[in-house]
Design an enzyme around this catalytic site. Structure first.
Site, PDB file in Angstrom:
ATOM      1  N   PRO A 258       0.816  -1.214   0.000  1.00 54.60           N
ATOM      2  CA  PRO A 258       0.000   0.000   0.000  1.00 54.60           C
ATOM      3  C   PRO A 258       0.855   1.272   0.000  1.00 54.60           C
ATOM      4  O   PRO A 258       1.984   1.277   0.490  1.00 54.60           O
ATOM      5  CB  PRO A 258      -0.806  -0.114   1.300  1.00 54.60           C
ATOM      6  CG  PRO A 258      -0.845  -1.581   1.593  1.00 54.60           C
ATOM      7  CD  PRO A 258       0.485  -2.105   1.127  1.00 54.60           C
ATOM      8  N   PHE A 259       0.300   2.317  -0.556  1.00 52.60           N
ATOM      9  CA  PHE A 259       0.914   3.649  -0.587  1.00 52.60           C
ATOM     10  C   PHE A 259       2.242   3.660  -1.337  1.00 52.60           C
ATOM     11  O   PHE A 259       3.100   4.489  -1.082  1.00 52.60           O
ATOM     12  CB  PHE A 259       1.088   4.204   0.841  1.00 52.60           C
ATOM     13  CG  PHE A 259      -0.155   4.104   1.670  1.00 52.60           C
ATOM     14  CD1 PHE A 259      -1.299   4.806   1.326  1.00 52.60           C
ATOM     15  CD2 PHE A 259      -0.204   3.267   2.781  1.00 52.60           C
ATOM     16  CE1 PHE A 259      -2.460   4.688   2.081  1.00 52.60           C
ATOM     17  CE2 PHE A 259      -1.358   3.151   3.543  1.00 52.60           C
ATOM     18  CZ  PHE A 259      -2.491   3.862   3.192  1.00 52.60           C
ATOM     19  N   ARG A 260       2.419   2.686  -2.249  1.00 57.78           N
ATOM     20  CA  ARG A 260       3.620   2.579  -3.077  1.00 57.78           C
ATOM     21  C   ARG A 260       4.887   2.347  -2.244  1.00 57.78           C
ATOM     22  O   ARG A 260       6.008   2.633  -2.696  1.00 57.78           O
ATOM     23  CB  ARG A 260       3.776   3.809  -3.982  1.00 57.78           C
ATOM     24  CG  ARG A 260       2.547   4.059  -4.845  1.00 57.78           C
ATOM     25  CD  ARG A 260       2.807   5.063  -5.945  1.00 57.78           C
ATOM     26  NE  ARG A 260       3.749   4.538  -6.924  1.00 57.78           N
ATOM     27  CZ  ARG A 260       3.424   3.698  -7.907  1.00 57.78           C
ATOM     28  NH1 ARG A 260       2.174   3.262  -8.011  1.00 57.78           N
ATOM     29  NH2 ARG A 260       4.326   3.285  -8.768  1.00 57.78           N
ATOM     30  N   LEU A 261       4.716   1.798  -1.053  1.00 52.30           N
ATOM     31  CA  LEU A 261       5.857   1.454  -0.205  1.00 52.30           C
ATOM     32  C   LEU A 261       6.186  -0.026  -0.431  1.00 52.30           C
ATOM     33  O   LEU A 261       6.099  -0.857   0.470  1.00 52.30           O
ATOM     34  CB  LEU A 261       5.539   1.738   1.263  1.00 52.30           C
ATOM     35  CG  LEU A 261       5.226   3.211   1.565  1.00 52.30           C
ATOM     36  CD1 LEU A 261       4.820   3.386   3.022  1.00 52.30           C
ATOM     37  CD2 LEU A 261       6.426   4.091   1.239  1.00 52.30           C
TER      38      LEU A 261
END
Length: 212
Positions: A187-190
């Protein structure tokens, strides 16, 4: 409370080294999952090469074999990709399994597969595909669809109901990785990224996590 997502690489970076089989083990496990999850061609991969002017080229092919020796695909050696691989002796691969939100990137030198391997795989192909290997002057200009169909008819008549030998210009390449990167969506490009590198094909792998 946010959902807890298991780290797919937990424990792998401890000691920062791995045996020769480790990245292939991970790839094998991911590939088995991809075969269950992907509706079409879980073995599809992009192959990147460089032409005589240093301009990159990329296209999709199908992985036909993988083991600790490398990743194998087959092609016409007189095609653009064939000529470029033979010229540079190097290539890069990328697998993207959208349903699993995973990606694997591979880079390394390339060798030709043994004639016996190529013969065995060629013999396993559908008869029409074997005819196509003779009929298609891959990557070269084609004046019309009819011209291709005429070549298919010519070779169909030539071989009749007999055996269709493998063309000398059609064979396989084995990409021998010196770098394999595994990417897992978060999630959240992490995202999770783990890269295996080695200085030589008989050397142990080093392992490094990368920022997303």
């Amino acid at each position: 409370m946010s959902e807890t997502i298991k780290d797919p690489f937990e424990g792998l970076t401890k000691g920062n080294s791995a045996g020769n089989a480790e990245p292939f083990r991970i790839f094998s496990e991911w590939f088995v999952e991809a075969e269950k999850a992907e509706s079409n061609d879980p073995n599809a991969m992009s192959v990147a090469t460089v032409d005589e002017n240093g301009l990159p080229n990329v296209r999709m092919v199908l992985l036909k074999e993988v083991d600790e020796r490398g990743f194998v695909f087959y092609t016409n050696y007189e095609s653009a990709k064939g000529r470029e691989v033979l010229s540079s002796g190097k290539a890069a691969l990328c697998f993207h399994w959208k349903s699993l939100r995973r990606c694997v990137r591979v880079r390394g030198p390339v060798v030709q597969v043994a004639d016996e391997e190529a013969d065995a795989y060629y013999a396993s192909r559908a008869r029409g595909s074997r005819i196509g290997a003779w009929a298609s002057k891959q990557s070269r200009p084609l004046e019309s669809r009819f011209a291709l169909e005429k070549e298919v008819a010519r070779y169909t008549a030539k071989f009749g109901f007999g055996e269709i030998p493998r063309p000398a210009h059609w064979s396989g390449f084995r990409v021998q990785p010196v770098e394999i990167e595994f990417w897992q969506d978060r999630p959240f490009r992490l995202h999770d990224r783990l890269v295996f590198k080695r200085d030589a094909l008989d050397a142990a792998w080093t392992i490094q996590r990368l920022y997303p």
